[in-house]
Scaffold this motif. Structure first.
Motif, PDB file in Angstrom:
ATOM      1  N   PHE A 110       0.840  -1.193   0.000  1.00 31.74           N
ATOM      2  CA  PHE A 110       0.000   0.000   0.000  1.00 31.74           C
ATOM      3  C   PHE A 110       0.879   1.249   0.000  1.00 31.74           C
ATOM      4  CE2 PHE A 110      -3.473  -2.495   2.465  1.00 31.74           C
ATOM      5  CZ  PHE A 110      -3.823  -3.153   1.294  1.00 31.74           C
ATOM      6  N   THR A 111       0.707   2.088  -0.997  1.00 34.77           N
ATOM      7  CA  THR A 111       1.447   3.333  -1.114  1.00 34.77           C
ATOM      8  C   THR A 111       0.683   4.275  -2.020  1.00 34.77           C
ATOM      9  OG1 THR A 111       3.475   4.386  -1.930  1.00 34.77           O
ATOM     10  CG2 THR A 111       2.811   2.350  -3.003  1.00 34.77           C
ATOM     11  N   ASP A 112       0.783   5.576  -1.760  1.00 39.52           N
ATOM     12  CA  ASP A 112       0.132   6.547  -2.630  1.00 39.52           C
ATOM     13  C   ASP A 112       1.024   6.955  -3.789  1.00 39.52           C
ATOM     14  OD1 ASP A 112      -2.297   6.615  -1.422  1.00 39.52           O
ATOM     15  OD2 ASP A 112      -1.889   8.337  -0.163  1.00 39.52           O
ATOM     16  N   GLY A 113       2.250   6.420  -3.840  1.00 33.52           N
ATOM     17  CA  GLY A 113       3.115   6.671  -4.979  1.00 33.52           C
ATOM     18  C   GLY A 113       2.707   5.826  -6.179  1.00 33.52           C
ATOM     19  N   ILE A 114       3.041   6.293  -7.374  1.00 33.93           N
ATOM     20  CA  ILE A 114       2.726   5.562  -8.596  1.00 33.93           C
ATOM     21  C   ILE A 114       3.871   4.597  -8.896  1.00 33.93           C
ATOM     22  CG2 ILE A 114       2.266   5.737 -11.057  1.00 33.93           C
ATOM     23  CD1 ILE A 114       0.052   6.801  -9.303  1.00 33.93           C
ATOM     24  N   VAL A 115       3.568   3.317  -8.897  1.00 35.70           N
ATOM     25  CA  VAL A 115       4.603   2.315  -9.137  1.00 35.70           C
ATOM     26  C   VAL A 115       4.605   1.902 -10.605  1.00 35.70           C
ATOM     27  CG1 VAL A 115       4.390   1.438  -6.788  1.00 35.70           C
ATOM     28  CG2 VAL A 115       3.084   0.358  -8.623  1.00 35.70           C
ATOM     29  N   ASP A 116       5.762   1.477 -11.069  1.00 38.71           N
ATOM     30  CA  ASP A 116       5.908   0.903 -12.403  1.00 38.71           C
ATOM     31  C   ASP A 116       5.572  -0.576 -12.292  1.00 38.71           C
ATOM     32  OD1 ASP A 116       6.929  -0.390 -14.724  1.00 38.71           O
ATOM     33  OD2 ASP A 116       8.353   1.235 -15.050  1.00 38.71           O
ATOM     34  N   LEU A 117       4.444  -0.975 -12.858  1.00 40.26           N
ATOM     35  CA  LEU A 117       3.971  -2.344 -12.677  1.00 40.26           C
ATOM     36  C   LEU A 117       4.982  -3.364 -13.188  1.00 40.26           C
ATOM     37  CD1 LEU A 117       1.325  -0.797 -12.129  1.00 40.26           C
ATOM     38  CD2 LEU A 117       0.114  -2.654 -13.269  1.00 40.26           C
ATOM     39  N   VAL A 118       5.611  -3.065 -14.318  1.00 41.59           N
ATOM     40  CA  VAL A 118       6.558  -4.011 -14.908  1.00 41.59           C
ATOM     41  C   VAL A 118       7.826  -4.078 -14.063  1.00 41.59           C
ATOM     42  CG1 VAL A 118       7.952  -4.567 -16.933  1.00 41.59           C
ATOM     43  CG2 VAL A 118       5.630  -3.663 -17.221  1.00 41.59           C
ATOM     44  N   ALA A 119       8.379  -2.907 -13.720  1.00 45.57           N
ATOM     45  CA  ALA A 119       9.631  -2.875 -12.954  1.00 45.57           C
ATOM     46  C   ALA A 119       9.459  -3.484 -11.565  1.00 45.57           C
ATOM     47  CB  ALA A 119      10.132  -1.432 -12.839  1.00 45.57           C
ATOM     48  N   GLU A 120       8.309  -3.253 -10.954  1.00 49.78           N
ATOM     49  CA  GLU A 120       8.061  -3.759  -9.605  1.00 49.78           C
ATOM     50  C   GLU A 120       7.430  -5.152  -9.606  1.00 49.78           C
ATOM     51  OE1 GLU A 120       9.022  -2.259  -6.880  1.00 49.78           O
ATOM     52  OE2 GLU A 120       9.828  -0.537  -7.983  1.00 49.78           O
ATOM     53  N   LYS A 121       7.220  -5.717 -10.783  1.00 45.08           N
ATOM     54  CA  LYS A 121       6.618  -7.050 -10.933  1.00 45.08           C
ATOM     55  C   LYS A 121       5.271  -7.124 -10.198  1.00 45.08           C
ATOM     56  CE  LYS A 121      11.067  -9.360 -11.545  1.00 45.08           C
ATOM     57  NZ  LYS A 121      11.993 -10.415 -11.072  1.00 45.08           N
ATOM     58  N   THR A 122       4.476  -6.081 -10.404  1.00 44.50           N
ATOM     59  CA  THR A 122       3.150  -5.993  -9.788  1.00 44.50           C
ATOM     60  C   THR A 122       2.100  -6.497 -10.759  1.00 44.50           C
ATOM     61  OG1 THR A 122       3.828  -4.102  -8.439  1.00 44.50           O
ATOM     62  CG2 THR A 122       1.462  -4.414  -8.773  1.00 44.50           C
ATOM     63  N   ASP A 123       1.219  -7.374 -10.298  1.00 45.00           N
ATOM     64  CA  ASP A 123       0.186  -7.923 -11.171  1.00 45.00           C
ATOM     65  C   ASP A 123      -0.934  -6.938 -11.432  1.00 45.00           C
ATOM     66  OD1 ASP A 123       1.131 -10.696 -11.545  1.00 45.00           O
ATOM     67  OD2 ASP A 123       0.874 -10.832  -9.384  1.00 45.00           O
ATOM     68  N   VAL A 124      -1.349  -6.255 -10.370  1.00 44.50           N
ATOM     69  CA  VAL A 124      -2.481  -5.329 -10.505  1.00 44.50           C
ATOM     70  C   VAL A 124      -2.325  -4.218  -9.474  1.00 44.50           C
ATOM     71  CG1 VAL A 124      -3.884  -6.760  -8.958  1.00 44.50           C
ATOM     72  CG2 VAL A 124      -5.010  -5.148 -10.496  1.00 44.50           C
ATOM     73  N   ALA A 125      -2.662  -2.989  -9.892  1.00 43.89           N
ATOM     74  CA  ALA A 125      -2.612  -1.846  -8.987  1.00 43.89           C
ATOM     75  C   ALA A 125      -3.984  -1.188  -8.964  1.00 43.89           C
ATOM     76  CB  ALA A 125      -1.555  -0.839  -9.438  1.00 43.89           C
ATOM     77  N   ILE A 126      -4.342  -0.640  -7.813  1.00 43.16           N
ATOM     78  CA  ILE A 126      -5.582   0.118  -7.701  1.00 43.16           C
ATOM     79  C   ILE A 126      -5.202   1.581  -7.545  1.00 43.16           C
ATOM     80  CG2 ILE A 126      -7.648   0.532  -6.337  1.00 43.16           C
ATOM     81  CD1 ILE A 126      -7.678  -2.391  -5.613  1.00 43.16           C
ATOM     82  N   ARG A 127      -5.692   2.393  -8.475  1.00 45.70           N
ATOM     83  CA  ARG A 127      -5.328   3.806  -8.491  1.00 45.70           C
ATOM     84  C   ARG A 127      -6.557   4.687  -8.430  1.00 45.70           C
ATOM     85  NH1 ARG A 127      -0.386   3.576 -12.934  1.00 45.70           N
ATOM     86  NH2 ARG A 127       1.008   2.329 -11.618  1.00 45.70           N
ATOM     87  N   MET A 128      -6.368   5.829  -7.790  1.00 47.26           N
ATOM     88  CA  MET A 128      -7.449   6.786  -7.592  1.00 47.26           C
ATOM     89  C   MET A 128      -7.282   7.948  -8.561  1.00 47.26           C
ATOM     90  SD  MET A 128      -8.446   5.066  -4.929  1.00 47.26           S
ATOM     91  CE  MET A 128      -9.789   6.094  -4.341  1.00 47.26           C
ATOM     92  N   GLY A 129      -8.404   8.549  -8.962  1.00 44.68           N
ATOM     93  CA  GLY A 129      -8.360   9.738  -9.800  1.00 44.68           C
ATOM     94  C   GLY A 129      -8.261   9.414 -11.277  1.00 44.68           C
ATOM     95  N   ASN A 130      -8.081  10.481 -12.079  1.00 42.48           N
ATOM     96  CA  ASN A 130      -7.982  10.319 -13.521  1.00 42.48           C
ATOM     97  C   ASN A 130      -6.674   9.633 -13.891  1.00 42.48           C
ATOM     98  OD1 ASN A 130     -10.434  11.671 -13.926  1.00 42.48           O
ATOM     99  ND2 ASN A 130      -9.428  13.667 -13.923  1.00 42.48           N
TER     100      ASN A 130
END
Length: 303
Positions: free
Chosen positions: A130-150
């Motif tokens: 959990f973080t309010d920073g924008i992560v690079d899904l590929v670089a961080e090997k993240t499957d799915v991110a939930i983001r707020m706003g536009n």
């Protein structure tokens, strides 16, 4: 009959992989084919379409205007094909699922939804960040991110989970020291809590005389996440503007007081699940997204 559709979908998949990986050689490695084969497929695709899709230099690979349009369309088509395959296959949900979410949304909605999700998928390991920073899904090997706003334009796929209106609020202790604002312009004389990340607005929108205005706000405290902003507001440090879902309990109990509601423009904070497109969507990602949609459906905080 025109050329077999599977041949065209193969061209799309190679093209999408080239864009995702940023080059022919990287795409070739991931697809387990030769770079020359990738080059030939892209050339055949461009010849069939009668348009140049990619511009290659020694330093970078860039999409043309036609390439941008084709890339977005190709991602949607590939996802639909993958959806059909997975629906027919009905394979089990297993493996490690890496999820990234904004701090307030993650703690309030994602974490409480996990026990049931794990119980329904016992072969799955959930890795939460959990973080309010924008992560690079590929670089961080993240499957799915939930983001707020536009969301900015990108090659990522977005699935809307919900939405929440925003509210301006402050603690009774702050309002006891400072005269509450009556109109948006009064905020010029108040300490407003703001965010320090780049996408933060330097002003807050309000309705005045039937039209929307942008009211500049300033303050002596800036933060990098919604949870800290809520805590600062509760401590009486200033006036905050946050998603209603984040402060609903505090408003209901009187620990925070909504302000300038008659000038609220009703703008919404959208909630999306984001994941990398261009290839098969893992069952674990699909299962998580569907679980969150079901969990959030009808929530009084997201409407």
């Amino acid at each position: 009959m025109p050329r077999i559709l599977m041949e065209r979908s193969g061209e799309m998949e190679v093209f999408a992989r080239v864009v995702q990986d940023g080059g022919f050689s990287a795409a070739a490695r991931n697809l387990d084919i030769t770079p020359s084969a990738v080059s030939k497929l892209i050339a055949r695709l461009e010849a069939r379409l009668g348009a140049r899709l990619l511009v290659r230099t020694t330093r970078a690979l860039t999409l043309t205007e036609e390439g941008e349009a084709y890339h977005h369309a190709a991602l949607k088509i590939l996802q639909e094909l993958n959806d059909a395959d997975q629906q027919a296959a009905g394979r089990a949900v297993r493996g490690r699922l890496r999820i990234n979410a904004a701090v307030p949304f993650g703690t309030m909605f994602v974490a409480p939804a996990m026990p049931e999700f794990i119980a329904r998928n016992p072969d799955l390991i959930v890795d939460l960040s959990f973080t309010d920073g924008i992560v690079d899904l590929v670089a961080e090997k993240t499957d799915v991110a939930i983001r707020m706003g536009n969301l900015p334009d990108s090659g990522l796929i977005a699935r809307k989970l919900g939405q929440s209106r925003r509210v301006v609020c402050a603690a009774p202790s702050y309002l006891a020291r400072r005269e509450p604002p009556v109109v948006p312009a009064d905020l010029e004389h108040h300490d407003c809590l703001t965010f320090n990340f780049r996408r933060a607005r330097p002003s807050w929108p309000f309705l005045v005389d039937g039209r929307e205005i942008a009211q500049p706000v300033t303050g002596r405290i800036v933060v990098n996440n919604g949870e800290t902003m809520k805590q600062m507001a509760l401590a009486g440090a200033g006036i905050a503007r946050v998603g209603f879902f984040h402060v609903a309990d505090e408003i209901a109990t009187g620990r925070l007081v909504p302000l300038l509601e008659e000038h609220n423009p009703g703008d919404l904070e959208l909630v999306h699940a984001i994941y990398v497109g261009g290839g098969p969507l893992p069952h674990r990602v699909r299962a998580f997204i569907e679980h969150m949609i079901s969990t959030l459906n009808g929530s009084p905080l997201l409407g």
